[in-house]
Design a protein around this motif. Structure first.
Motif, short mmCIF file in Angstrom:
data_model
loop_
_atom_site.label_atom_id
_atom_site.label_comp_id
_atom_site.label_asym_id
_atom_site.label_seq_id
_atom_site.Cartn_x
_atom_site.Cartn_y
_atom_site.Cartn_z
N ASP A 220 19.10 14.86 -2.74
CA ASP A 220 18.81 16.00 -1.93
C ASP A 220 17.34 15.83 -1.49
OD1 ASP A 220 18.56 18.47 -0.62
OD2 ASP A 220 19.64 19.29 -2.30
N LEU A 221 17.18 15.40 -0.23
CA LEU A 221 15.92 15.04 0.42
C LEU A 221 15.34 16.45 0.72
CD1 LEU A 221 16.88 12.04 2.64
CD2 LEU A 221 15.50 11.96 0.48
N ARG A 222 15.87 17.54 0.75
CA ARG A 222 15.18 18.73 0.93
C ARG A 222 13.95 19.16 -0.18
NH1 ARG A 222 19.19 23.43 0.26
NH2 ARG A 222 19.87 22.26 -1.22
N PHE A 223 14.15 18.65 -1.13
CA PHE A 223 13.31 18.72 -2.36
C PHE A 223 12.48 17.58 -2.86
CE2 PHE A 223 17.55 21.18 -3.50
CZ PHE A 223 17.08 22.47 -2.61
N ASP A 224 12.66 16.47 -2.44
CA ASP A 224 11.95 15.50 -2.88
C ASP A 224 12.35 14.24 -1.92
OD1 ASP A 224 10.27 13.79 -4.43
OD2 ASP A 224 11.97 13.32 -6.03
N ILE A 225 11.26 13.40 -1.67
CA ILE A 225 11.43 12.15 -0.94
C ILE A 225 10.58 11.19 -1.51
CG2 ILE A 225 10.95 10.82 1.24
CD1 ILE A 225 10.77 13.62 2.53
N PRO A 226 11.37 10.00 -2.00
CA PRO A 226 10.50 8.99 -2.69
C PRO A 226 9.40 8.46 -1.65
CG PRO A 226 12.88 8.17 -2.49
CD PRO A 226 12.70 9.48 -1.50
N CYS A 227 8.26 8.47 -2.51
CA CYS A 227 7.02 8.43 -1.62
C CYS A 227 5.93 7.49 -2.36
CB CYS A 227 6.22 9.89 -1.77
SG CYS A 227 4.85 9.93 -0.57
N LEU A 228 5.25 6.57 -1.71
CA LEU A 228 4.30 5.64 -2.37
C LEU A 228 3.19 5.69 -1.37
CD1 LEU A 228 7.26 3.97 -1.87
CD2 LEU A 228 5.96 2.31 -3.19
N GLY A 229 1.89 5.37 -1.87
CA GLY A 229 0.75 5.12 -0.91
C GLY A 229 -0.43 4.61 -1.76
N PRO A 230 -1.55 4.69 -1.38
CA PRO A 230 -2.67 4.06 -1.75
C PRO A 230 -2.89 4.15 -3.28
CG PRO A 230 -3.33 5.10 0.16
CD PRO A 230 -1.96 5.64 -0.05
N GLN A 231 -2.69 5.12 -3.90
CA GLN A 231 -2.65 5.81 -5.25
C GLN A 231 -1.69 4.73 -6.02
OE1 GLN A 231 -2.91 9.86 -6.64
NE2 GLN A 231 -1.29 9.03 -8.31
N THR A 232 -0.63 4.69 -5.62
CA THR A 232 0.68 3.76 -5.98
C THR A 232 0.10 2.39 -6.19
OG1 THR A 232 2.27 5.38 -5.11
CG2 THR A 232 2.95 3.24 -6.26
N LEU A 233 -0.58 1.87 -5.09
CA LEU A 233 -1.16 0.42 -4.82
C LEU A 233 -2.11 0.43 -5.78
CD1 LEU A 233 -0.83 -0.34 -1.00
CD2 LEU A 233 0.93 -0.52 -2.80
N GLU A 234 -3.24 1.31 -6.10
CA GLU A 234 -4.35 1.13 -6.95
C GLU A 234 -3.70 0.94 -8.52
OE1 GLU A 234 -7.20 0.21 -6.31
OE2 GLU A 234 -7.70 1.25 -4.45
#
Length: 274
Positions: A220-234
């Motif tokens: 249910d993408l209304r409540f949560d979308i898988p998400c990555l960014g700089p913090q994940t890479l660090e």
């Protein structure tokens, strides 16, 4: 859905996604943004990016609803992590009837947000997916930054993707860490970053593990979308993980230029799969 005359509400959690969503939706023609932020969670910088920012304490559901209805907002999105186990959201009276039957904190989160959406809808406010405005930030198949994969790493990505889809189907987690065909860590309630750290620790003194993050089946993408960014890479770099793969067209990659720089700095491969 993104016509230029639209007004839109934002239920804003923490980290950078609410700010990114505000900028992105503005660039796509949304003229009026009314955001609800939560004390101690939402970045105050959001105020500069929206028409109005209403501050609440987590759990004040009736005030959240009236913040939108009193301003004639008929559609809103939820963006930014806001985990019930870290907040007092579960104290909201509307949540009580659902808590006894949730079975787990992960199911509780889904149930609580679904209940909130139902209550908003009763008052004429529909919670909709944020993805129509965020699609430009969701890389498609073929996306790749950083070093080329070895044949062993490619095999681990394929194995990791199949395994991650299965554990996500079982609602265990959405991230897995593997090395040479062996599962090192599976995401549980602790979240992606701690799963990556645990998998990296178990990969041995040379590191070199492969991490894969996917979207859940019928998510249910209304409540949560898988998400990555700089913090994940660090986190990957600190944990000596050398490959991070994520599901094509179903995952957000935030601050992409910064991510590009980090893959070069840490010699880390970042790519889509599936």
């Amino acid at each position: 859905m993104t016509d230029s005359m639209e007004s839109l509400g934002i239920i804003a959690g923490n980290r950078s996604l609410p700010l990114i969503f505000a900028k992105q939706s503005r660039s796509m023609g949304v003229q009026r943004l009314v955001a609800v932020g939560f004390e101690g969670e939402t970045d105050p910088a959001l105020a500069d990016l929206v028409s109005e920012l209403v501050w609440l304490k987590v759990g004040q559901l009736s005030k959240l609803i009236s913040a939108f209805t009193s301003r004639q907002i008929q559609r809103c999105v939820m963006v930014g992590p806001n985990r019930p186990q870290k907040t007092s959201m579960t104290s909201a009276p509307i949540c009580a009837p659902w808590l006894c039957s949730c079975g787990s904190k992960k199911k509780m989160r889904k149930t609580i947000f679904g209940a909130i959406a139902d209550e908003l809808q009763k008052d004429g406010v529909n919670v909709v997916e944020a993805t129509p405005w965020l699609k430009p930030l969701m890389p498609a198949s073929g996306f790749h930054l950083g070093p080329k994969l070895s044949s062993t790493q490619e095999a681990d990505v394929q194995f990791g993707f199949r395994t991650a889809k299965e554990i996500s189907r079982l609602e265990i987690g959405q991230t897995i860490v593997v090395k040479n065909g062996t599962v090192l860590a599976v995401e549980g309630l602790e979240g992606t970053d701690k799963c990556l750290a645990r998998g990296g620790e178990l990969s041995g003194k040379d590191g070199g593990a492969v991490a894969v993050k996917v979207a859940k089946h019928n998510h249910d993408l209304r409540f949560d979308i898988p998400c990555l960014g700089p913090q994940t890479l660090e986190t990957c770099a600190t944990s000596r993980i050398c490959v991070l793969a994520f599901e094509a067209s179903n995952s957000l990659l935030l601050e992409q230029e910064t991510c590009r720089q980090l893959t070069h700095k840490h010699k880390l491969s970042l790519l889509t799969c599936g």
